[in-house]
Each structure stands twice: as structure tokens, then as C-alpha cells.
Design a protein around this motif. Sequence first.
Motif, short mmCIF file in Angstrom:
data_model
loop_
_atom_site.label_atom_id
_atom_site.label_comp_id
_atom_site.label_asym_id
_atom_site.label_seq_id
_atom_site.Cartn_x
_atom_site.Cartn_y
_atom_site.Cartn_z
N LEU A 68 59.83 27.41 102.65
CA LEU A 68 60.65 28.27 103.51
C LEU A 68 59.87 28.73 104.73
O LEU A 68 60.46 29.00 105.79
CB LEU A 68 61.13 29.49 102.72
CG LEU A 68 62.18 29.24 101.64
CD1 LEU A 68 62.39 30.50 100.78
CD2 LEU A 68 63.51 28.82 102.28
N LEU A 69 58.56 28.83 104.59
CA LEU A 69 57.70 29.27 105.70
C LEU A 69 57.26 28.12 106.59
O LEU A 69 56.41 28.30 107.46
CB LEU A 69 56.47 29.99 105.13
CG LEU A 69 56.73 31.34 104.48
CD1 LEU A 69 55.52 31.80 103.67
CD2 LEU A 69 57.09 32.39 105.54
N GLY A 70 57.83 26.94 106.37
CA GLY A 70 57.48 25.80 107.21
C GLY A 70 56.20 25.13 106.81
O GLY A 70 55.45 24.63 107.67
N SER A 71 55.93 25.11 105.49
CA SER A 71 54.74 24.47 104.94
C SER A 71 53.46 25.09 105.47
O SER A 71 52.44 24.41 105.70
CB SER A 71 54.75 22.95 105.22
OG SER A 71 55.86 22.34 104.61
N ARG A 72 53.49 26.41 105.65
CA ARG A 72 52.30 27.13 106.10
C ARG A 72 52.17 28.40 105.27
O ARG A 72 53.17 29.05 104.96
CB ARG A 72 52.41 27.48 107.58
CG ARG A 72 51.27 28.35 108.07
CD ARG A 72 51.28 28.53 109.56
NE ARG A 72 50.11 29.30 109.99
CZ ARG A 72 49.52 29.18 111.16
NH1 ARG A 72 49.97 28.30 112.03
NH2 ARG A 72 48.47 29.93 111.46
N LEU A 73 50.93 28.77 104.95
CA LEU A 73 50.69 30.04 104.27
C LEU A 73 49.35 30.59 104.73
O LEU A 73 48.32 29.95 104.59
CB LEU A 73 50.69 29.87 102.75
CG LEU A 73 50.50 31.18 101.95
CD1 LEU A 73 51.62 32.17 102.24
CD2 LEU A 73 50.43 30.90 100.46
N ASP A 74 49.38 31.81 105.29
CA ASP A 74 48.18 32.45 105.78
C ASP A 74 47.80 33.70 104.99
O ASP A 74 46.63 34.09 104.96
CB ASP A 74 48.38 32.86 107.25
CG ASP A 74 48.75 31.69 108.13
OD1 ASP A 74 47.88 30.85 108.39
OD2 ASP A 74 49.93 31.60 108.54
N ILE A 75 48.79 34.35 104.38
CA ILE A 75 48.56 35.64 103.74
C ILE A 75 49.36 35.70 102.44
O ILE A 75 50.52 35.27 102.39
CB ILE A 75 49.04 36.80 104.64
CG1 ILE A 75 48.45 36.71 106.04
CG2 ILE A 75 48.75 38.15 104.00
CD1 ILE A 75 49.26 37.47 107.09
N VAL A 76 48.78 36.24 101.40
CA VAL A 76 49.54 36.60 100.20
C VAL A 76 49.15 38.01 99.80
O VAL A 76 47.97 38.40 99.88
CB VAL A 76 49.30 35.62 99.04
CG1 VAL A 76 47.86 35.63 98.57
CG2 VAL A 76 50.26 35.91 97.88
N VAL A 77 50.15 38.80 99.42
CA VAL A 77 49.94 40.15 98.93
C VAL A 77 50.57 40.25 97.54
O VAL A 77 51.74 39.91 97.37
CB VAL A 77 50.58 41.21 99.84
CG1 VAL A 77 50.32 42.61 99.30
CG2 VAL A 77 50.05 41.09 101.27
N THR A 78 49.80 40.71 96.57
CA THR A 78 50.32 40.83 95.20
C THR A 78 50.63 42.29 94.92
O THR A 78 49.80 43.03 94.41
CB THR A 78 49.32 40.28 94.17
OG1 THR A 78 48.10 41.02 94.26
CG2 THR A 78 49.03 38.81 94.43
N ALA A 79 51.87 42.69 95.24
CA ALA A 79 52.29 44.08 95.03
C ALA A 79 53.13 44.25 93.77
O ALA A 79 53.45 45.39 93.41
CB ALA A 79 53.08 44.58 96.24
#
Length: 249
Positions: A68-79
Motif C-alpha cells: 500500500l505504501l508503494g513497496s517502500r518502508l522507512d519507519i515502523v512504530v510498535t504502539a
Amino acid sequence: MGRLDGLAAIVTGAAGGIGSAIAARFRAEGARVVGLDAKRADGLDGFVACDVADGAAVDAAVAEAVALLGSRLDIVVTAAALTGGRAAFPDVSDDEWQRYIDVNLSGSFYACRAAARAMISGGRGGSIITIGSINALAAEAGALAYVASKGGVGMLTKAMAVDLARHRIRANMIAPGPVTVPRNRELFETPGFRRGFAATIPMGAAAEAEDVANAAVYLAEPGSAMVTGTTLVVDGGMLARVPTFGGDD
């Protein structure tokens, strides 16, 4: 320009008070955000329903979120997390212990592992931000399973920072003290709680979810590129204060 312009983020627990505030602030700073939660979270660039305690489900949800993000991931937050717990140590049941470990500790591990794999594949580095608690640093009576799970998140974060540095992936934990969110606002605004916060928190009040979101933006932005393996405490000075004792002789 926003501080997170062009970056892509996943926030677990995006329907909760802290997760929702972080997701909203990230979007305001220019990031695209997909939320993961067992409950529906709106106002994002995408949402994937997920039980973070299920490792296979998390792997699938993160893969869908990255798409959904366009095959990109820069940040993950585990809340995503369970809070509280009011059983004294001898009375903690197997089920209570396991549930806190499954959601808070294993859930963070599953989400971070899946996100790290996506970040490594992308080759651009990234920022992993776990949401711990001051209870990762100091125990609260009657909350053993919660305290142990958050302590585990703290060491998980340090271990990730060491192992992932060669991929330019940073890992840091935010440790909030009491935070006012919709589910506890009425309680926290009662006179008894206000007096308690004034007596125990140097800043005199509980934090707002937006205060935690501000910390998350700092740890997510390129300006914190050399910050990894650390804990950013957002507690109004609560842990810094030594209790004072006194009285008449």
C-alpha cells in the motif's frame, strides 16, 4: 516542508490513543502512513486489520502495508499494547502472563522483524521505534506481567540496534510515563489523580499523546541519523525525581 516528507511508515496500534496521535503527526509532517490494528483506524493512507500476537498474521499484514505504501518502508512504530494489570506477583495467572508477553513483547518482535526485512530489502535504511514505558525502567506494584513485557521490549530494542546498524536501520524506544488518552481522560482529570500527578511528576501533569508523537517524529526524521539503541523518556521528569521524606521528630 514536513520533517518526514516522502517517507513511508507503519504504525501498529494505530486505533489507540498513542498510536493514533503518532500516525496523525507523521502524516502532518509529510509521511504516508498505514496503520495496523485489531480495530479499524481511519484517517490514514491505508489500514490493515491485524492481531499483533499472531506472527504469521503480522508478516502478511506488513507485506500488505508495504504494498500500500508503494513497496517502500522507512519507519515502523510498535504502539500496539496491553496496559495495566492489577495482580500481585503470586496471583498472576498463566493466561495473564502469556497474554502480556504475546501482545507487548512478541507483538513488537513480530512487527519489527517483518519491518526490518522490508527495510533491508529496500536498501535505504530506516527507523524502528518501539513504544515501551517507564515500567521498562522501574517497576510498578501489581503490574508484573506488563512490567516484564515492557522490560523485554527495551532489551529487544537495544539488540535490534546492534544487529541492524550495518543496514543503516536504527532502533530506539520511547518510554512514556502517564499519558492522557481518550480512554482515561475522565479518570486522569479527577481531583485525586491531579493531586497525585502534581506530587509525583515534576512537570505537574500527565503527558498528552501528542507529546509522545513529538518524540516519535524526532526519532523518525533524518536529523536523528546517529541516534540508535537508546530510550527517550517522556514522563515529565517522573523517573528523575527522588522522593523526599520528612516529618516532625
